[in-house]
Design a protein around this motif. Structure first.
Motif, PDB file in Angstrom:
ATOM      1  N   PRO A  37       0.809  -1.226   0.000  1.00 33.44           N
ATOM      2  CA  PRO A  37       0.000   0.000   0.000  1.00 33.44           C
ATOM      3  C   PRO A  37       0.843   1.276   0.000  1.00 33.44           C
ATOM      4  O   PRO A  37       0.468   2.271  -0.626  1.00 33.44           O
ATOM      5  CB  PRO A  37      -0.823  -0.113   1.286  1.00 33.44           C
ATOM      6  N   HIS A  38       1.981   1.235   0.685  1.00 29.66           N
ATOM      7  CA  HIS A  38       2.862   2.403   0.722  1.00 29.66           C
ATOM      8  C   HIS A  38       3.502   2.632  -0.653  1.00 29.66           C
ATOM      9  O   HIS A  38       3.657   3.783  -1.077  1.00 29.66           O
ATOM     10  CB  HIS A  38       3.950   2.207   1.782  1.00 29.66           C
ATOM     11  N   THR A  39       3.840   1.537  -1.339  1.00 29.97           N
ATOM     12  CA  THR A  39       4.419   1.658  -2.677  1.00 29.97           C
ATOM     13  C   THR A  39       3.426   2.318  -3.631  1.00 29.97           C
ATOM     14  O   THR A  39       3.784   3.219  -4.401  1.00 29.97           O
ATOM     15  CB  THR A  39       4.814   0.270  -3.222  1.00 29.97           C
ATOM     16  N   LEU A  40       2.174   1.855  -3.590  1.00 30.79           N
ATOM     17  CA  LEU A  40       1.144   2.428  -4.454  1.00 30.79           C
ATOM     18  C   LEU A  40       0.934   3.905  -4.140  1.00 30.79           C
ATOM     19  O   LEU A  40       0.812   4.742  -5.039  1.00 30.79           O
ATOM     20  CB  LEU A  40      -0.165   1.660  -4.283  1.00 30.79           C
ATOM     21  N   GLU A  41       0.911   4.227  -2.852  1.00 29.76           N
ATOM     22  CA  GLU A  41       0.715   5.617  -2.438  1.00 29.76           C
ATOM     23  C   GLU A  41       1.851   6.500  -2.955  1.00 29.76           C
ATOM     24  O   GLU A  41       1.614   7.601  -3.470  1.00 29.76           O
ATOM     25  CB  GLU A  41       0.631   5.705  -0.915  1.00 29.76           C
ATOM     26  N   GLU A  42       3.090   6.004  -2.836  1.00 30.54           N
ATOM     27  CA  GLU A  42       4.229   6.796  -3.295  1.00 30.54           C
ATOM     28  C   GLU A  42       4.190   6.986  -4.817  1.00 30.54           C
ATOM     29  O   GLU A  42       4.536   8.067  -5.323  1.00 30.54           O
ATOM     30  CB  GLU A  42       5.552   6.134  -2.886  1.00 30.54           C
ATOM     31  N   ALA A  43       3.776   5.952  -5.549  1.00 27.47           N
ATOM     32  CA  ALA A  43       3.689   6.073  -7.007  1.00 27.47           C
ATOM     33  C   ALA A  43       2.665   7.129  -7.396  1.00 27.47           C
ATOM     34  O   ALA A  43       2.892   7.939  -8.302  1.00 27.47           O
ATOM     35  CB  ALA A  43       3.330   4.727  -7.621  1.00 27.47           C
ATOM     36  N   TYR A  44       1.530   7.138  -6.694  1.00 25.87           N
ATOM     37  CA  TYR A  44       0.502   8.140  -6.986  1.00 25.87           C
ATOM     38  C   TYR A  44       0.979   9.541  -6.623  1.00 25.87           C
ATOM     39  O   TYR A  44       0.625  10.518  -7.287  1.00 25.87           O
ATOM     40  CB  TYR A  44      -0.790   7.808  -6.243  1.00 25.87           C
ATOM     41  N   VAL A  46       4.045  10.583  -6.833  1.00 24.42           N
ATOM     42  CA  VAL A  46       4.927  10.991  -7.937  1.00 24.42           C
ATOM     43  C   VAL A  46       4.094  11.511  -9.098  1.00 24.42           C
ATOM     44  O   VAL A  46       4.366  12.584  -9.659  1.00 24.42           O
ATOM     45  CB  VAL A  46       5.806   9.804  -8.401  1.00 24.42           C
ATOM     46  N   ALA A  47       3.055  10.756  -9.460  1.00 25.31           N
ATOM     47  CA  ALA A  47       2.191  11.168 -10.570  1.00 25.31           C
ATOM     48  C   ALA A  47       1.522  12.505 -10.276  1.00 25.31           C
ATOM     49  O   ALA A  47       1.402  13.370 -11.158  1.00 25.31           O
ATOM     50  CB  ALA A  47       1.141  10.098 -10.840  1.00 25.31           C
ATOM     51  N   ASP A  48       1.110  12.693  -9.025  1.00 25.91           N
ATOM     52  CA  ASP A  48       0.433  13.937  -8.645  1.00 25.91           C
ATOM     53  C   ASP A  48       1.382  15.128  -8.750  1.00 25.91           C
ATOM     54  O   ASP A  48       1.004  16.195  -9.246  1.00 25.91           O
ATOM     55  CB  ASP A  48      -0.100  13.810  -7.216  1.00 25.91           C
ATOM     56  N   TRP A  55       7.841  20.639  -9.324  1.00 26.77           N
ATOM     57  CA  TRP A  55       9.140  20.008  -9.522  1.00 26.77           C
ATOM     58  C   TRP A  55       9.953  19.920  -8.242  1.00 26.77           C
ATOM     59  O   TRP A  55      10.749  18.988  -8.074  1.00 26.77           O
ATOM     60  CB  TRP A  55       9.909  20.764 -10.601  1.00 26.77           C
ATOM     61  N   SER A  56       9.789  20.869  -7.330  1.00 23.90           N
ATOM     62  CA  SER A  56      10.574  20.811  -6.093  1.00 23.90           C
ATOM     63  C   SER A  56      10.179  19.603  -5.248  1.00 23.90           C
ATOM     64  O   SER A  56      11.033  18.964  -4.623  1.00 23.90           O
ATOM     65  CB  SER A  56      10.382  22.101  -5.283  1.00 23.90           C
ATOM     66  N   HIS A  57       8.864  19.283  -5.250  1.00 26.18           N
ATOM     67  CA  HIS A  57       8.424  18.128  -4.479  1.00 26.18           C
ATOM     68  C   HIS A  57       8.643  16.819  -5.231  1.00 26.18           C
ATOM     69  O   HIS A  57       8.730  15.754  -4.617  1.00 26.18           O
ATOM     70  CB  HIS A  57       6.941  18.265  -4.099  1.00 26.18           C
ATOM     71  N   LEU A  58       8.705  16.893  -6.571  1.00 26.16           N
ATOM     72  CA  LEU A  58       8.914  15.671  -7.347  1.00 26.16           C
ATOM     73  C   LEU A  58      10.221  14.994  -6.955  1.00 26.16           C
ATOM     74  O   LEU A  58      10.285  13.765  -6.871  1.00 26.16           O
ATOM     75  CB  LEU A  58       8.918  15.995  -8.844  1.00 26.16           C
ATOM     76  N   ASP A  60      11.625  14.899  -4.030  1.00 26.25           N
ATOM     77  CA  ASP A  60      11.382  14.158  -2.789  1.00 26.25           C
ATOM     78  C   ASP A  60      10.523  12.921  -3.034  1.00 26.25           C
ATOM     79  O   ASP A  60      10.773  11.842  -2.473  1.00 26.25           O
ATOM     80  CB  ASP A  60      10.695  15.055  -1.761  1.00 26.25           C
ATOM     81  N   GLU A  61       9.478  13.078  -3.864  1.00 29.46           N
ATOM     82  CA  GLU A  61       8.568  11.958  -4.105  1.00 29.46           C
ATOM     83  C   GLU A  61       9.274  10.821  -4.837  1.00 29.46           C
ATOM     84  O   GLU A  61       9.024   9.639  -4.571  1.00 29.46           O
ATOM     85  CB  GLU A  61       7.350  12.425  -4.913  1.00 29.46           C
ATOM     86  N   LEU A  62      10.160  11.162  -5.763  1.00 27.18           N
ATOM     87  CA  LEU A  62      10.929  10.124  -6.451  1.00 27.18           C
ATOM     88  C   LEU A  62      11.846   9.394  -5.473  1.00 27.18           C
ATOM     89  O   LEU A  62      12.039   8.172  -5.579  1.00 27.18           O
ATOM     90  CB  LEU A  62      11.750  10.738  -7.590  1.00 27.18           C
ATOM     91  N   GLY A  63      12.395  10.134  -4.536  1.00 32.52           N
ATOM     92  CA  GLY A  63      13.215   9.502  -3.500  1.00 32.52           C
ATOM     93  C   GLY A  63      12.397   8.529  -2.671  1.00 32.52           C
ATOM     94  O   GLY A  63      12.852   7.420  -2.359  1.00 32.52           O
ATOM     95  N   ASP A  64      11.175   8.936  -2.307  1.00 37.31           N
ATOM     96  CA  ASP A  64      10.298   8.050  -1.528  1.00 37.31           C
ATOM     97  C   ASP A  64       9.968   6.782  -2.309  1.00 37.31           C
ATOM     98  O   ASP A  64       9.910   5.684  -1.743  1.00 37.31           O
ATOM     99  CB  ASP A  64       9.007   8.779  -1.165  1.00 37.31           C
ATOM    100  N   LEU A  65       9.758   6.947  -3.628  1.00 39.82           N
ATOM    101  CA  LEU A  65       9.447   5.776  -4.454  1.00 39.82           C
ATOM    102  C   LEU A  65      10.665   4.867  -4.579  1.00 39.82           C
ATOM    103  O   LEU A  65      10.539   3.634  -4.519  1.00 39.82           O
ATOM    104  CB  LEU A  65       8.977   6.233  -5.838  1.00 39.82           C
ATOM    105  N   LEU A  66      11.850   5.468  -4.729  1.00 40.57           N
ATOM    106  CA  LEU A  66      13.071   4.672  -4.791  1.00 40.57           C
ATOM    107  C   LEU A  66      13.267   3.886  -3.499  1.00 40.57           C
ATOM    108  O   LEU A  66      13.698   2.727  -3.523  1.00 40.57           O
ATOM    109  CB  LEU A  66      14.281   5.585  -5.036  1.00 40.57           C
ATOM    110  N   PHE A  67      12.937   4.504  -2.379  1.00 41.05           N
ATOM    111  CA  PHE A  67      13.084   3.817  -1.090  1.00 41.05           C
ATOM    112  C   PHE A  67      12.241   2.544  -1.044  1.00 41.05           C
ATOM    113  O   PHE A  67      12.626   1.549  -0.432  1.00 41.05           O
ATOM    114  CB  PHE A  67      12.694   4.751   0.053  1.00 41.05           C
ATOM    115  N   GLN A  68      11.082   2.567  -1.710  1.00 39.07           N
ATOM    116  CA  GLN A  68      10.249   1.360  -1.759  1.00 39.07           C
ATOM    117  C   GLN A  68      11.005   0.224  -2.454  1.00 39.07           C
ATOM    118  O   GLN A  68      10.976  -0.922  -1.997  1.00 39.07           O
ATOM    119  CB  GLN A  68       8.946   1.657  -2.505  1.00 39.07           C
TER     120      GLN A  68
END
Length: 273
Positions: A37-44, A46-48, A55-58, A60-68
């Protein structure tokens, strides 16, 4: 000055989080299933961020997805199934294999191809190679056409993949007009179910209508997830305009008729919202 970390540092950090001696209690409790569920949330997320051009938050979000990915790699290493290096190696091998127009001799450092392929040729090669991969999986027990379409995909995206896969063996409409006819047929069946008051049949026929609409979107080259996402945003903008007018009036929502609210909605449309 803040230190600059590398992927190796991230892998080490993950191993520390999962270390039974001094690791993080929450991370130690997790398994493959619990972090999905956390992986799906992080992917969404990133898309959001991309959709909002944030771009500044992207970053961070890509980092969170990589952590998954790193988390799954750690779990794989602990169970002796795979680790991060095998994930990367398999990925590079697959991408080299699927891009013969870029790596013509099948190696990562092969010289560029002599001829640039058209988009259609690239797509045909991609589908042919994926079919070969599926045939290879059949020998390992994946033997049916739809077997490896992921069940955890969002419903609209999975519908597209199911339809595409069936299409590859010839099970598909050859004209978008025929799909429109099918939608009308499904709507008629939905109307009948509604009239009969059969809620189970209503749900079933509603699903058929949506599935047929996804099929039409696919034939028209429209991504249904993107289309609905865009409509959601449009609804939010227009409803926000309606709400602004209600708030400016000083009256309660209940004091407006639906026709009056529709007038605000039409104004929003006229403004291009």
């Amino acid at each position: 000055m803040s230190p600059t970390y590398t992927i190796d540092d991230l892998i080490y950090l993950m191993s520390r989080l999962r270390d039974p001696d001094g690791g993080c209690p929450w991370d130690l409790k997790q398994d493959f299933a619990s972090i999905v569920p956390h992986t799906l949330e992080e992917a969404y997320e990133v898309a959001d961020a991309i959709e909002r051009k944030d771009w500044s938050h992207l970053n961070d979000e890509l980092g969170d997805l990589l952590f998954q990915v790193i988390f799954y790699a750690q779990l794989g290493a602990e169970t002796e199934r795979f680790d991060f290096s095998t994930i990367v190696s398999n990925l590079v091998a697959k991408l080299v294999r699927r891009h013969p127009h870029v790596f013509p001799d099948g190696t990562l450092h092969s010289p560029p191809a002599e001829r640039t392929l058209t988009d259609d040729e690239i797509k045909q090669n991609w589908e042919r190679i994926k079919q070969q991969e599926r045939e290879g999986k059949e020998a390992k027990g994946v033997s049916r056409v739809l077997d490896d379409v992921p069940k955890a995909l969002p419903s609209l995206s999975r519908a597209v993949k199911l339809q595409k896969r069936a299409s590859q063996v010839g099970f598909d409409w050859n004209d978008a007009e025929l799909v429109l006819d099918k939608i009308e047929e499904e709507i008629a069946e939905l109307r009948e179910a509604i009239q009969l008051g059969n809620q189970a049949a209503v749900a079933d026929e509603m699903g058929d209508v949506l599935f047929a609409q996804v099929n039409l979107a696919r034939h028209l080259g429209v991504n249904p997830e993107d289309a609905v996402r865009g409509t959601n945003q449009k609804f939010e903008r227009r409803f926000g305009f309606v709400e602004d007018n209600v708030l400016k009036s000083g009256k309660a929502w209940s004091e407006f008729s639906l026709d009056e609210l529709d007038q605000f909605w039409d104004q929003a449309k006229a403004k291009g919202l």
